[in-house]
Scaffold this motif. Structure first.
Motif, PDB file in Angstrom:
ATOM      1  N   GLY A 137       0.798  -1.227   0.000  1.00  0.00           N
ATOM      2  CA  GLY A 137       0.000   0.000   0.000  1.00  0.00           C
ATOM      3  C   GLY A 137       0.829   1.274   0.000  1.00  0.00           C
ATOM      4  O   GLY A 137       0.316   2.351   0.277  1.00  0.00           O
ATOM      5  N   GLN A 138       2.123   1.171  -0.324  1.00  0.00           N
ATOM      6  CA  GLN A 138       2.999   2.343  -0.275  1.00  0.00           C
ATOM      7  C   GLN A 138       3.372   2.804  -1.669  1.00  0.00           C
ATOM      8  O   GLN A 138       3.123   2.116  -2.646  1.00  0.00           O
ATOM      9  N   THR A 139       3.974   3.969  -1.765  1.00  0.00           N
ATOM     10  CA  THR A 139       4.307   4.530  -3.074  1.00  0.00           C
ATOM     11  C   THR A 139       5.760   4.970  -3.142  1.00  0.00           C
ATOM     12  O   THR A 139       6.374   5.269  -2.120  1.00  0.00           O
ATOM     13  N   ILE A 140       6.265   5.003  -4.362  1.00  0.00           N
ATOM     14  CA  ILE A 140       7.527   5.702  -4.645  1.00  0.00           C
ATOM     15  C   ILE A 140       7.100   7.121  -4.996  1.00  0.00           C
ATOM     16  O   ILE A 140       6.206   7.328  -5.816  1.00  0.00           O
ATOM     17  N   SER A 141       7.689   8.104  -4.335  1.00  0.00           N
ATOM     18  CA  SER A 141       7.259   9.495  -4.513  1.00  0.00           C
ATOM     19  C   SER A 141       7.470   9.954  -5.951  1.00  0.00           C
ATOM     20  O   SER A 141       8.329   9.453  -6.674  1.00  0.00           O
ATOM     21  N   GLN A 142       6.674  10.961  -6.338  1.00  0.00           N
ATOM     22  CA  GLN A 142       6.802  11.588  -7.655  1.00  0.00           C
ATOM     23  C   GLN A 142       8.188  12.243  -7.778  1.00  0.00           C
ATOM     24  O   GLN A 142       8.640  12.891  -6.814  1.00  0.00           O
ATOM     25  N   PRO A 143       8.854  12.104  -8.928  1.00  0.00           N
ATOM     26  CA  PRO A 143      10.189  12.710  -9.074  1.00  0.00           C
ATOM     27  C   PRO A 143      10.213  14.210  -8.744  1.00  0.00           C
ATOM     28  O   PRO A 143      11.146  14.675  -8.080  1.00  0.00           O
ATOM     29  N   TYR A 144       9.196  14.948  -9.168  1.00  0.00           N
ATOM     30  CA  TYR A 144       9.166  16.378  -8.840  1.00  0.00           C
ATOM     31  C   TYR A 144       9.163  16.585  -7.328  1.00  0.00           C
ATOM     32  O   TYR A 144       9.859  17.472  -6.800  1.00  0.00           O
ATOM     33  N   THR A 145       8.384  15.787  -6.619  1.00  0.00           N
ATOM     34  CA  THR A 145       8.300  15.904  -5.159  1.00  0.00           C
ATOM     35  C   THR A 145       9.650  15.587  -4.512  1.00  0.00           C
ATOM     36  O   THR A 145      10.091  16.288  -3.597  1.00  0.00           O
ATOM     37  N   VAL A 146      10.296  14.541  -4.998  1.00  0.00           N
ATOM     38  CA  VAL A 146      11.625  14.176  -4.499  1.00  0.00           C
ATOM     39  C   VAL A 146      12.595  15.338  -4.725  1.00  0.00           C
ATOM     40  O   VAL A 146      13.333  15.743  -3.823  1.00  0.00           O
ATOM     41  N   ALA A 147      12.549  15.908  -5.932  1.00  0.00           N
ATOM     42  CA  ALA A 147      13.446  17.019  -6.274  1.00  0.00           C
ATOM     43  C   ALA A 147      13.140  18.244  -5.407  1.00  0.00           C
ATOM     44  O   ALA A 147      14.051  18.925  -4.924  1.00  0.00           O
ATOM     45  N   TYR A 148      11.864  18.520  -5.192  1.00  0.00           N
ATOM     46  CA  TYR A 148      11.423  19.681  -4.414  1.00  0.00           C
ATOM     47  C   TYR A 148      11.914  19.584  -2.972  1.00  0.00           C
ATOM     48  O   TYR A 148      12.505  20.524  -2.424  1.00  0.00           O
ATOM     49  N   GLN A 149      11.682  18.437  -2.357  1.00  0.00           N
ATOM     50  CA  GLN A 149      12.124  18.272  -0.964  1.00  0.00           C
ATOM     51  C   GLN A 149      13.645  18.333  -0.871  1.00  0.00           C
ATOM     52  O   GLN A 149      14.202  18.926   0.052  1.00  0.00           O
ATOM     53  N   THR A 150      14.312  17.692  -1.836  1.00  0.00           N
ATOM     54  CA  THR A 150      15.778  17.646  -1.812  1.00  0.00           C
ATOM     55  C   THR A 150      16.352  19.046  -1.981  1.00  0.00           C
ATOM     56  O   THR A 150      17.297  19.435  -1.286  1.00  0.00           O
ATOM     57  N   GLN A 151      15.757  19.823  -2.885  1.00  0.00           N
ATOM     58  CA  GLN A 151      16.241  21.194  -3.113  1.00  0.00           C
ATOM     59  C   GLN A 151      16.096  22.032  -1.837  1.00  0.00           C
ATOM     60  O   GLN A 151      16.985  22.793  -1.484  1.00  0.00           O
TER      61      GLN A 151
END
Ligand code: SAH
Length: 221
Positions: A66-80
């Protein structure tokens, strides 16, 4: 998902990845180190072979339990927002597929990542690609507790929707540190950036809207 045997990363995958990087850039990500990390990591390794193309669309995707791999944009946003520097000590809550952890590790940070679902924790342990990053340390546990014995951390990232800012995670942040946490409920969350100044005072910024799976309490066997 998360196969134990190495998989192919060919010119087609690399081409799709370049397009994905451009998409993420157009959506407002400017940090070149973040974009380079996304370009370097074969996201299709994290999904089933049947979903190779979908792996390079800018969308979240179900993995297991029931889990997800986050959206690439979201990963990039948090990382930035984390302003990662080489050798930063980063605490991540919600290992999931470990894609976010690999992005941070690719940037030279030292990652301490916690997952509360035993099955997911075990899957990632058998994933061949994780061995590329000796700078990722994985823990099975409850993210609300953080990792007191490894604290303090330069950066904290939560990749599940927290109902409130977990106090122990802010306690475990160094002065000068940054935490990035989506705060809200099932109807949506606001990304929050919490910074601790040199004197230990905490400042909060409320940023954009996101939709994560919930951060749950306790461990799950
Ligand atoms: N960072 C992941 C995203 C995973 S989705 C990736 O890149 O793929 C969120 C994850 O947080 C799920 O795996 C979920 O099981 C985990 N999670 C939820 N509550 C948690 C908690 N209290 N402690 C640790 N992990 C938690």
């Amino acid at each position: 998902m998360l196969h134990s045997k190495p998989r192919e990363d060919n010119y087609l995958h690399k081409g799709l990845r370049k397009q994905l990087v451009e998409t993420v850039r157009e959506k407002g990500i400017t940090n070149e180190q973040v974009l380079t990390a996304i370009e370097n990591i074969p996201r299709h390794f994290f999904l089933d072979p049947a979903f190779e193309r979908i792996a390079y669309e800018d969308r979240a995707f179900p993995i297991t339990a029931g889990q997800t791999i986050s959206q690439p944009y979201t990963v990039a946003y948090q990382t930035q927002l984390l302003e990662i520097k080489k050798f930063d000590k980063v605490l991540e809550i919600g290992t999931g597929s470990a894609y976010q952890a690999c992005v941070l590790a690719e940037m030279g940070a030292m990652i301490y990542t916690i997952e509360r679902q035993r099955a997911l924790f075990d899957f990632v342990g058998q994933f061949f690609f994780i061995n590329k990053y000796p700078n990722i340390k994985r823990f099975y546990g409850d993210g609300y507790e953080g990792l007191p014995s490894y604290a303090p951390f330069d950066k904290v990232i939560v990749t599940a929707a927290a109902p409130f800012i977990p106090p122990k995670l802010i306690q475990q942040l160094k002065p000068g540190g940054i935490a990035v946490i989506p705060v809200g409920d099932d109807n949506g969350q606001k990304m929050m950036r919490i910074t601790k100044d040199k004197d230990g005072n905490v400042h909060e910024e409320t940023l954009g809207d996101f939709s994560f799976v919930p951060m749950l309490g306790g461990k799950n066997r």
